[in-house]
Design a protein around this motif. Structure first.
Motif, PDB file in Angstrom:
ATOM      1  N   TYR A  23      47.010  62.172  56.157  1.00  0.00           N
ATOM      2  CA  TYR A  23      46.802  60.864  55.544  1.00  0.00           C
ATOM      3  C   TYR A  23      45.622  60.903  54.583  1.00  0.00           C
ATOM      4  N   GLY A  24      45.655  60.000  53.638  1.00  0.00           N
ATOM      5  CA  GLY A  24      44.562  59.877  52.686  1.00  0.00           C
ATOM      6  C   GLY A  24      44.556  58.491  52.084  1.00  0.00           C
ATOM      7  N   ARG A  25      43.848  58.368  50.966  1.00  0.00           N
ATOM      8  CA  ARG A  25      43.716  57.091  50.284  1.00  0.00           C
ATOM      9  C   ARG A  25      44.032  57.269  48.814  1.00  0.00           C
ATOM     10  N   VAL A  26      44.875  56.379  48.282  1.00  0.00           N
ATOM     11  CA  VAL A  26      45.189  56.395  46.864  1.00  0.00           C
ATOM     12  C   VAL A  26      44.376  55.290  46.209  1.00  0.00           C
ATOM     13  N   ALA A  27      43.786  55.613  45.061  1.00  0.00           N
ATOM     14  CA  ALA A  27      42.969  54.644  44.327  1.00  0.00           C
ATOM     15  C   ALA A  27      43.529  54.482  42.923  1.00  0.00           C
ATOM     16  N   THR A  28      43.634  53.236  42.499  1.00  0.00           N
ATOM     17  CA  THR A  28      44.073  52.907  41.145  1.00  0.00           C
ATOM     18  C   THR A  28      43.491  51.542  40.817  1.00  0.00           C
ATOM     19  N   SER A  29      44.008  50.909  39.806  1.00  0.00           N
ATOM     20  CA  SER A  29      43.559  49.544  39.523  1.00  0.00           C
ATOM     21  C   SER A  29      44.767  48.613  39.565  1.00  0.00           C
ATOM     22  N   MET A  30      44.510  47.404  39.989  1.00  0.00           N
ATOM     23  CA  MET A  30      45.542  46.392  40.080  1.00  0.00           C
ATOM     24  C   MET A  30      44.973  45.111  39.491  1.00  0.00           C
ATOM     25  N   ARG A  31      45.582  44.627  38.427  1.00  0.00           N
ATOM     26  CA  ARG A  31      45.082  43.450  37.710  1.00  0.00           C
ATOM     27  C   ARG A  31      43.626  43.663  37.280  1.00  0.00           C
TER      28      ARG A  31
END
Length: 146
Positions: A23-31
Motif C-alpha cells: 500500500y501507498g499514497r497517491v498525491a495529485t491536485s483536485m480543484r
C-alpha cells in the motif's frame, strides 16, 4: 580487484522498494488543491499499477495528470532495521490489468466508506524518483553490479 558496485538509477531503486510494499499514497491536485489518498499497488514491468475504489472518485483527479506515489516501511520496520521512504512521479493513465495482475493485487475489500468496493486500475510510468533511508540500510540491502 572485485568489480565496482554501482547503485541503480534512483527511479529503479524507488520501484524496487515499492515492490516490497503493498500500500501507498497517491498525491495529485483536485480543484487546484493538494490531494492525498491511500491505494493498493503492485509493480509490473517497471510500471506502478494502482487499485483504488471507484466509488470515491479519486481516480478522476489522477487520470491524465502527473501524480506522485509514495510508500515506506515506517510502520513495518523491525527494531534495529533501517527506515526508508520512497516516491515516484509520473503521468497516470487508466489501465486494464491482465487476470494475472488482478490476482497479484489480492482480495479487494468488501466495502469502502460503507459503499460496495468496485476497483478502478491506474498505471504510472515512473519518470522521477526519490529515496531516503536511515543508517545506510539501503546500501546494505541493495547491492547492484553493472
Amino acid at each position: 580487484m572485485p568489480p565496482a558496485v554501482s547503485q541503480p538509477p534512483v527511479e529503479q531503486l524507488a520501484v524496487d522498494l515499492l515492490a516490497r510494499t503493498d500500500y501507498g499514497r497517491v498525491a495529485t491536485s483536485m480543484r487546484a488543491l493538494p490531494f492525498l489518498a491511500f491505494a493498493r499497488h503492485i509493480v509490473a514491468d517497471g510500471r506502478l499499477l494502482i487499485r483504488m475504489p471507484r466509488s470515491v472518485g479519486y481516480h478522476r483527479a489522477c487520470v491524465g495528470s502527473v501524480v506522485a506515489y509514495g510508500s515506506d516501511n515506517l510502520g513495518s520496520a523491525r527494531p534495529g532495521e533501517s527506515l526508508w521512504s520512497v516516491q515516484v512521479v509520473g503521468e497516470c493513465v487508466a489501465y486494464e490489468p491482465t487476470a494475472a495482475e488482478v490476482e497479484r493485487f489480492g482480495p479487494a475489500p468488501g466495502l469502502v466508506d460503507g459503499e460496495p468496493y468496485e476497483p478502478v486500475y491506474l498505471s504510472v510510468e515512473p519518470q522521477f524518483g526519490t529515496v531516503h533511508s536511515t543508517d545506510g540500510g539501503l546500501e546494505r540491502h541493495f547491492k547492484y553490479t553493472p
